[in-house]
Design a protein around this motif. Sequence first.
Motif, PDB file in Angstrom:
ATOM      1  N   ASP A  62       0.703  -1.648  -0.409  1.00  0.00           N
ATOM      2  CA  ASP A  62       0.187  -0.239  -0.146  1.00  0.00           C
ATOM      3  C   ASP A  62       0.180   1.198   0.407  1.00  0.00           C
ATOM      4  N   ARG A  63       1.918   1.500   0.178  1.00  0.00           N
ATOM      5  CA  ARG A  63       2.723   2.427   0.832  1.00  0.00           C
ATOM      6  C   ARG A  63       3.101   2.563  -0.461  1.00  0.00           C
ATOM      7  N   LEU A  64       3.712   2.092  -1.344  1.00  0.00           N
ATOM      8  CA  LEU A  64       4.287   1.333  -2.707  1.00  0.00           C
ATOM      9  C   LEU A  64       3.192   2.644  -3.611  1.00  0.00           C
ATOM     10  N   VAL A  65       2.090   1.341  -3.300  1.00  0.00           N
ATOM     11  CA  VAL A  65       1.068   2.141  -4.694  1.00  0.00           C
ATOM     12  C   VAL A  65       1.202   3.261  -4.330  1.00  0.00           C
ATOM     13  N   GLY A  66       1.223   4.283  -2.941  1.00  0.00           N
ATOM     14  CA  GLY A  66       0.098   5.319  -2.600  1.00  0.00           C
ATOM     15  C   GLY A  66       1.702   6.574  -2.935  1.00  0.00           C
ATOM     16  N   ASP A  67       2.823   5.958  -2.588  1.00  0.00           N
ATOM     17  CA  ASP A  67       4.041   7.257  -2.745  1.00  0.00           C
ATOM     18  C   ASP A  67       4.775   7.335  -3.932  1.00  0.00           C
ATOM     19  N   VAL A  68       4.750   6.221  -4.336  1.00  0.00           N
ATOM     20  CA  VAL A  68       5.702   5.746  -5.791  1.00  0.00           C
ATOM     21  C   VAL A  68       4.683   7.255  -6.870  1.00  0.00           C
ATOM     22  N   ASP A  69       5.997   8.452  -7.621  1.00  0.00           N
ATOM     23  CA  ASP A  69       5.011   8.938  -8.327  1.00  0.00           C
ATOM     24  C   ASP A  69       5.204   7.901 -10.051  1.00  0.00           C
ATOM     25  N   TRP A  70       4.120   6.873 -10.254  1.00  0.00           N
ATOM     26  CA  TRP A  70       4.210   5.896 -11.104  1.00  0.00           C
ATOM     27  C   TRP A  70       3.869   6.737 -12.421  1.00  0.00           C
ATOM     28  N   ARG A  71       4.377   6.370 -13.413  1.00  0.00           N
ATOM     29  CA  ARG A  71       4.470   6.638 -14.605  1.00  0.00           C
ATOM     30  C   ARG A  71       3.359   5.832 -15.844  1.00  0.00           C
ATOM     31  N   ALA A  72       2.775   6.751 -16.702  1.00  0.00           N
ATOM     32  CA  ALA A  72       2.432   5.952 -17.812  1.00  0.00           C
ATOM     33  C   ALA A  72       3.457   6.090 -18.811  1.00  0.00           C
ATOM     34  N   GLU A  73       3.583   4.825 -19.637  1.00  0.00           N
ATOM     35  CA  GLU A  73       4.883   4.955 -20.514  1.00  0.00           C
ATOM     36  C   GLU A  73       4.016   4.447 -22.338  1.00  0.00           C
ATOM     37  N   ARG A  74       4.277   5.560 -23.695  1.00  0.00           N
ATOM     38  CA  ARG A  74       3.897   4.350 -24.317  1.00  0.00           C
ATOM     39  C   ARG A  74       5.090   3.884 -24.620  1.00  0.00           C
ATOM     40  N   ARG A  75       4.843   3.461 -26.278  1.00  0.00           N
ATOM     41  CA  ARG A  75       5.861   3.262 -27.213  1.00  0.00           C
ATOM     42  C   ARG A  75       5.258   2.056 -28.384  1.00  0.00           C
ATOM     43  N   GLN A  76       6.356   2.414 -29.489  1.00  0.00           N
ATOM     44  CA  GLN A  76       6.669   2.070 -30.767  1.00  0.00           C
ATOM     45  C   GLN A  76       5.446   0.276 -31.329  1.00  0.00           C
ATOM     46  N   MET A  77       4.530   0.244 -31.571  1.00  0.00           N
ATOM     47  CA  MET A  77       4.304  -0.936 -31.732  1.00  0.00           C
ATOM     48  C   MET A  77       4.508  -1.872 -32.976  1.00  0.00           C
ATOM     49  N   TYR A  78       4.547  -1.819 -33.953  1.00  0.00           N
ATOM     50  CA  TYR A  78       4.468  -1.736 -35.973  1.00  0.00           C
ATOM     51  C   TYR A  78       4.395  -0.305 -36.370  1.00  0.00           C
ATOM     52  N   ASP A  79       3.417  -0.680 -36.409  1.00  0.00           N
ATOM     53  CA  ASP A  79       2.693   0.706 -37.487  1.00  0.00           C
ATOM     54  C   ASP A  79       1.991   1.848 -36.428  1.00  0.00           C
ATOM     55  N   ARG A  80       2.055   1.724 -34.660  1.00  0.00           N
ATOM     56  CA  ARG A  80       1.412   2.614 -34.079  1.00  0.00           C
ATOM     57  C   ARG A  80       2.217   2.711 -33.040  1.00  0.00           C
ATOM     58  N   VAL A  81       1.934   3.643 -31.618  1.00  0.00           N
ATOM     59  CA  VAL A  81       2.179   3.921 -30.705  1.00  0.00           C
ATOM     60  C   VAL A  81       1.259   3.556 -29.528  1.00  0.00           C
ATOM     61  N   VAL A  82       1.485   2.671 -28.803  1.00  0.00           N
ATOM     62  CA  VAL A  82       0.417   2.202 -27.501  1.00  0.00           C
ATOM     63  C   VAL A  82       0.642   2.454 -26.305  1.00  0.00           C
ATOM     64  N   ASP A  83      -0.728   2.609 -25.104  1.00  0.00           N
ATOM     65  CA  ASP A  83      -0.046   2.760 -24.205  1.00  0.00           C
ATOM     66  C   ASP A  83       1.214   1.185 -23.630  1.00  0.00           C
ATOM     67  N   VAL A  84       1.678   1.234 -22.397  1.00  0.00           N
ATOM     68  CA  VAL A  84       2.433   0.159 -21.687  1.00  0.00           C
ATOM     69  C   VAL A  84       1.230  -0.281 -21.075  1.00  0.00           C
TER      70      VAL A  84
END
Length: 207
Positions: free
Chosen positions: A49-71
């Motif tokens: 619970d502490r990590l879920v609440g305290d970490v500044d989580w980041r959403a990444e996106r990456r190239q997948m073939y011919d489009r960019v998708v959410d990780v």
Amino acid sequence: MSIEVQGSLFTDEDSDLGHLGASVTRRELSRGAWVDVRPGWASSVDLFDRLVGDVDWRAERRQMYDRVVDVPRLVRFYSETERWPNAALIDAKTALDAHYRQELGEEFATAGLCYYRNGSDSVAWHGDNIGRSATEDTMVAIVSLGATRQLMLRPRGGGPSLKFTLGHGDLIVMGGSCQRTWEHAVPKSTRATGPRVSVQFRPRGVR
């Protein structure tokens, strides 16, 4: 190395973190790879619970073939010079260093965190072979917190896969040539699955 953290969360009741020893079971794989498993290593620590609440989580996106998708997971990587989000991670690193330093030849240096929010979050087949691990034997130590998920391993290039069921507090260490001769993945789950945090400790120069 100097990392700023808050006060330790571990108490005397959590002393098993400093005594891996014979509680670790090793499974030899092919081509110089191996896996260590230590169930329930951090099970007494209310860290999820502490990590879920305290970490500044980041959403990444990456190239997948011919489009960019959410990780399909949230991530956060902490270098050896950054402030780590919780002292419990330093305590875990210290215990891992004490157990593996002689065999590894160095200490663990970084902490990579992944937040799997539900069964739809996953990570595809890959090896942590960016940097020195592309040509050198190394170790990646993973502490699993929260819901139970499957970690799959298979030989790079094809072959039967192995399944490790990781519950809250379980430790798995992939060593030897594992990152360049084997691949690992956390597949999606078709069953209702709660959130999970994976903490990966790596040596300097390994990603």
